[in-house]
Enzyme design. Structure first.
Site, PDB file in Angstrom:
ATOM      1  N   SER A  57     -29.410  -7.570-101.630  1.00 23.78           N
ATOM      2  CA  SER A  57     -29.380  -6.519-100.617  1.00 23.78           C
ATOM      3  C   SER A  57     -30.232  -5.351-101.100  1.00 23.78           C
ATOM      4  O   SER A  57     -30.694  -5.341-102.249  1.00 23.78           O
ATOM      5  CB  SER A  57     -27.947  -6.076-100.364  1.00 23.78           C
ATOM      6  OG  SER A  57     -27.445  -5.486-101.536  1.00 23.78           O
ATOM      7  N   GLY A  68     -34.640  -3.311 -98.057  1.00 27.71           N
ATOM      8  CA  GLY A  68     -35.305  -2.652 -96.936  1.00 27.71           C
ATOM      9  C   GLY A  68     -35.261  -3.452 -95.645  1.00 27.71           C
ATOM     10  O   GLY A  68     -36.167  -3.383 -94.823  1.00 27.71           O
ATOM     11  N   GLY A  93     -33.221  -2.860 -93.261  1.00 23.27           N
ATOM     12  CA  GLY A  93     -33.054  -1.867 -92.194  1.00 23.27           C
ATOM     13  C   GLY A  93     -34.379  -1.278 -91.747  1.00 23.27           C
ATOM     14  O   GLY A  93     -34.664  -1.207 -90.554  1.00 23.27           O
ATOM     15  N   GLU A 138     -18.469 -13.338 -95.566  1.00 23.31           N
ATOM     16  CA  GLU A 138     -18.106 -12.500 -94.419  1.00 23.31           C
ATOM     17  C   GLU A 138     -19.144 -12.528 -93.296  1.00 23.31           C
ATOM     18  O   GLU A 138     -18.911 -11.991 -92.230  1.00 23.31           O
ATOM     19  CB  GLU A 138     -17.814 -11.065 -94.882  1.00 23.31           C
ATOM     20  CG  GLU A 138     -18.914 -10.438 -95.696  1.00 23.31           C
ATOM     21  CD  GLU A 138     -18.527  -9.051 -96.227  1.00 23.31           C
ATOM     22  OE1 GLU A 138     -17.340  -8.708 -96.233  1.00 23.31           O
ATOM     23  OE2 GLU A 138     -19.441  -8.319 -96.618  1.00 23.31           O
ATOM     24  N   PRO A 166     -35.928 -18.099-105.336  1.00 25.40           N
ATOM     25  CA  PRO A 166     -34.792 -17.505-104.603  1.00 25.40           C
ATOM     26  C   PRO A 166     -35.020 -17.507-103.091  1.00 25.40           C
ATOM     27  O   PRO A 166     -34.065 -17.694-102.323  1.00 25.40           O
ATOM     28  CB  PRO A 166     -34.731 -16.067-105.152  1.00 25.40           C
ATOM     29  CG  PRO A 166     -35.406 -16.122-106.476  1.00 25.40           C
ATOM     30  CD  PRO A 166     -36.466 -17.181-106.357  1.00 25.40           C
ATOM     31  N   CYS A 173     -23.552  22.865 -91.554  1.00 20.58           N
ATOM     32  CA  CYS A 173     -22.118  22.590 -91.416  1.00 20.58           C
ATOM     33  C   CYS A 173     -21.291  23.355 -92.451  1.00 20.58           C
ATOM     34  O   CYS A 173     -21.064  24.549 -92.276  1.00 20.58           O
ATOM     35  CB  CYS A 173     -21.874  21.087 -91.462  1.00 20.58           C
ATOM     36  SG  CYS A 173     -20.361  20.635 -90.604  1.00 20.58           S
ATOM     37  N   GLY A 188     -22.338  24.407 -95.048  1.00 19.04           N
ATOM     38  CA  GLY A 188     -23.281  25.450 -95.459  1.00 19.04           C
ATOM     39  C   GLY A 188     -23.170  26.691 -94.579  1.00 19.04           C
ATOM     40  O   GLY A 188     -23.228  27.826 -95.065  1.00 19.04           O
ATOM     41  N   HIS A 202     -25.333  19.165 -87.390  1.00 26.59           N
ATOM     42  CA  HIS A 202     -26.164  18.440 -88.358  1.00 26.59           C
ATOM     43  C   HIS A 202     -27.496  18.100 -87.685  1.00 26.59           C
ATOM     44  O   HIS A 202     -27.689  16.965 -87.245  1.00 26.59           O
ATOM     45  CB  HIS A 202     -25.466  17.153 -88.806  1.00 26.59           C
ATOM     46  CG  HIS A 202     -24.276  17.402 -89.668  1.00 26.59           C
ATOM     47  ND1 HIS A 202     -24.388  17.640 -91.024  1.00 26.59           N
ATOM     48  CD2 HIS A 202     -22.965  17.484 -89.380  1.00 26.59           C
ATOM     49  CE1 HIS A 202     -23.182  17.829 -91.531  1.00 26.59           C
ATOM     50  NE2 HIS A 202     -22.298  17.751 -90.555  1.00 26.59           N
ATOM     51  N   GLU A 210     -30.159  17.384 -88.857  1.00 23.77           N
ATOM     52  CA  GLU A 210     -30.893  16.309 -89.545  1.00 23.77           C
ATOM     53  C   GLU A 210     -30.730  14.962 -88.838  1.00 23.77           C
ATOM     54  O   GLU A 210     -31.526  14.052 -89.034  1.00 23.77           O
ATOM     55  CB  GLU A 210     -30.448  16.207 -91.011  1.00 23.77           C
ATOM     56  CG  GLU A 210     -28.995  15.787 -91.266  1.00 23.77           C
ATOM     57  CD  GLU A 210     -28.012  16.951 -91.310  1.00 23.77           C
ATOM     58  OE1 GLU A 210     -28.308  18.016 -90.711  1.00 23.77           O
ATOM     59  OE2 GLU A 210     -26.933  16.799 -91.918  1.00 23.77           O
TER      60      GLU A 210
HETATM   61  N1  GLN Z   1     -15.629  20.344 -94.527  1.00 23.83           N
HETATM   62  C1  GLN Z   1     -16.105  21.029 -93.391  1.00 23.83           C
HETATM   63  C2  GLN Z   1     -15.288  20.710 -92.156  1.00 23.83           C
HETATM   64  O1  GLN Z   1     -14.671  19.701 -92.078  1.00 23.83           O
HETATM   65  C3  GLN Z   1     -17.569  20.766 -93.153  1.00 23.83           C
HETATM   66  C4  GLN Z   1     -17.857  19.354 -92.832  1.00 23.83           C
HETATM   67  C5  GLN Z   1     -19.318  19.027 -92.964  1.00 23.83           C
HETATM   68  O2  GLN Z   1     -20.051  19.722 -93.665  1.00 23.83           O
HETATM   69  N2  GLN Z   1     -19.758  17.971 -92.338  1.00 23.83           N
HETATM   70  O3  GLN Z   1     -15.270  21.463 -91.212  1.00 23.83           O
END
Ligand code: GLN
Length: 572
Positions: free
Chosen positions: A13, A16, A18, A148, A189, A386, A388, A548, A550
């Site tokens: 596994s 790459g 994915g 599995e 293999p 988040c 942060g 998030h 990202e």
């Molecule tokens: N721990 C925080 C919360 O649950 C932030 C979660 C996160 O950063 N995804 O609200």
């Protein structure tokens, strides 16, 4: 009728599979097809929500609130489409559905068995996810030969019988080792992986050969003869400088047309790789460089796992780098260092910017807060994601507003000033330990403050939606599921969430009076206000989001906050 491409992995596994699946999807999209992808995770977990990121990589969040294996992230990053949680199957989900149905008398007295009920449920889910698409890629997790996986291969074979062989094609992604003591690439293999796959009644139509180096003709011919695979269906995929080059390399081997041909399809359009190539060059031949510190709590884990735990942040930075022609070098900073050696927090100033990413729990928190304080006071670009954002508010409340007892109740339940608190519904969930799938999850709409830095960043990247009608339309589009709330006035943006704790509205006025701006919020139908964005206008870039972003970054459309952050880092 939807056509299917089943991708399985042989030998080991982590080679790459994915990104190969995602790259193939991108290629077929370039030929004018509507493509989606399904990831099968043969584990018993219901979803990835309760998996430790250092165990399985980052938990990916979908618009519709799924907590999924990170591979779905690859699909979105390459395909530039939002993929629903129903595109992820786990053995846990399959069994739960069957057992729930049996308990409800849904099988009308039948004996419920591994065959056919498990493969039937697999087929039902796969075909449901594929609805409305021309081509559906199905990636089977794990490695061929795993116990599995058996039910999934059985289901694919059964799908083939129902649809006809011309509508389904099998791709085996294998690994060819080059043992260092002989310096020779070995095909054995791969031959064994072909044999293992054949035990499921499946012969691969294509073999993608992953290796440190390109496959030579001798080895290709060996696989042709030993595996009975046509020579031009043996595709070499050597290690490369960036994963985003894979679609380009696969196309050099003519993979797109070969696969279409196998599926009895003709190209609908001529692919245009110009923009993609330009962005890949932005990654491999950058003109500038910035250094970014990611301040987290990293316990006993090596670099490799770390990169996987924060893969979407890595990728979001890479996407911005590609667009701007900037090499973004990431340094992982352990926030506990700043707790043990407070003088070391000055090192934050060595970077062009810092990110405090999402996280959970109590460890390393004061170190993160110290880093945010240093960044704020010294005008070092800061992006809080988040947790942060939550900690940036704790920091500001304590050190600027003089609320010395400010904290998040996640760390200190009975603190005197819970600037980050928990809502009643979430408190109950925690008390009852119902952790799976119960956070604030998925896409939420935020109304932005007109004229704010954040509104400008979203506006400049064309990510904001100003028209309520348009949002309602968006909401109806296929796989998407947005929680809109009350929209009011101002531009609206949609970002994904995964957290339990929220900014406590009681402190907003006091915090804002000292200069921190809450520049975006979500308002629930019941009037509850959820804070989504903050910014400190007097700094170059001191921005946080409860979301998030990202998760909504891809090579051709980088996330606005990451873009603004790297631009600020370049100016430092
Ligand atoms: N721990 C925080 C919360 O649950 C932030 C979660 C996160 O950063 N995804 O609200």
């Amino acid at each position: 009728m939807t056509k299917y491409i089943v991708v399985a992995g042989g030998v080991i596994s982590g080679v790459g599979k994915g990104v190969t699946t995602a790259s193939l999807g991108k290629i077929l999209k370039e030929y004018g097809y509507r493509v989606t992808a399904v990831k099968i995770d043969p584990y018993m977990n219901y979803d990835a929500g309760t998996l430790r990121p250092t165990e399985h990589g980052e938990v990916w969040v979908t618009d519709d609130g799924g907590e999924i294996d990170q591979d779905l992230g690859n699909y979105e990053r390459f395909l530039d489409v939002a993929i629903s949680k129903k595109n992820n199957l786990t053995t846990g989900q399959i069994y739960k559905t069957i057992i729930d149905k049996e308990r409800a008398g849904g099988y009308l007295g039948e004996t419920v068995q591994f065959i056919p009920h498990v493969p039937n449920e697999i087929k039902r889910r796969v075909t449901e996810a594929a609805e409305g698409y021309d081509i559906c890629l199905i990636e089977i997790g794990g490695t061929i030969g795993d116990f599995e996986n058996i039910a999934y291969f059985f289901a694919m074979k059964s799908l083939e019988r129902e649809l006809g062989k011309e509508n389904i094609t099998y791709i085996l992604v294998t690994y060819l080792p080059i043992p260092s003591h002989i310096e020779e690439m070995k095909t054995k293999p791969t031959q064994q992986a072909i044999r293992l796959l054949s035990q499921n009644g499946i012969l691969p139509d294509f073999i993608v050969c992953r290796a440190a180096r390109a496959l030579d003709d001798v080895r290709k011919r060996k696989i042709e003869v030993m595996g009975n695979i046509p020579l031009d269906h043996i595709i070499s995929e050597p290690d490369i400088d960036t994963i985003y080059r894979i679609p380009l390399d696969l196309e050099k081997e003519g993979v797109g047309l070969k696969v279409l041909n196998k599926l009895h399809l003709k190209p609908r359009q001529k692919p245009n790789w110009k923009n993609w190539e330009k962005l890949v060059n932005g990654i491999t031949d950058p003109k500038k460089e910035v250094t970014i510190g990611i301040v987290g709590k990293y316990l006993d884990i090596g670099d490799y796992t770390l990169a996987d735990s924060y893969i979407s942040i890595n990728q979001a930075l890479l996407h911005v780098g590609a667009a701007l022609g900037v090499k973004v070098t990431i340094f992982w900073i352990d926030s506990k260092e700043f707790e043990q050696h407070p003088e070391k927090v000055k090192s934050v100033g060595n970077y062009d910017g810092i990110i405090v990413p999402g996280g959970f729990g109590t460890s390393g928190i004061e170190g993160k807060i110290a880093a945010i304080k240093y960044a704020r006071e010294n005008d070092i670009p800061f992006l809080g994601l988040c947790y942060g954002l939550q900690l940036a508010i704790v920091e500001f409340a304590r050190n600027v507003c003089g609320i010395t007892g400010a904290h998040t109740v996640e760390v200190e339940e009975g603190c005197s000033d819970p600037v980050i608190s928990i809502q009643e519904s979430q408190r109950k969930i925690v008390e009852e330990r119902k952790y799976g799938g119960t956070m604030r999850l998925g896409a939420y709409a935020a109304v932005l403050k007109k004229g704010s830095q954040i509104a400008k960043l979203y506006h400049d990247t064309n990510r904001d939606v100003k028209d309520e009608k348009r949002i309602k339309e968006l909401q109806k589009q296929g796989d998407q599921e947005f929680r809109l709330g009350k929209l009011g006035h101002g531009p609206v943006v949609l970002e994904r969430h995964r957290h339990r704790y929220e900014v406590n509205p009681e402190y907003i006025d006091k915090i804002e009076s000292q200069g921190l701006v809450f520049s975006g919020h979500h308002e629930r139908e019941d009037g509850t206000l959820l804070m989504e964005f903050i910014e400190l206008p007097k700094n170059k870039f001191h921005i946080g989001t409860q979301a998030h972003p990202e998760f909504k970054s891809n090579l051709e459309d980088p996330a606005p906050l990451f873009l603004g952050f790297i631009e600020a880092a370049l100016r430092k």
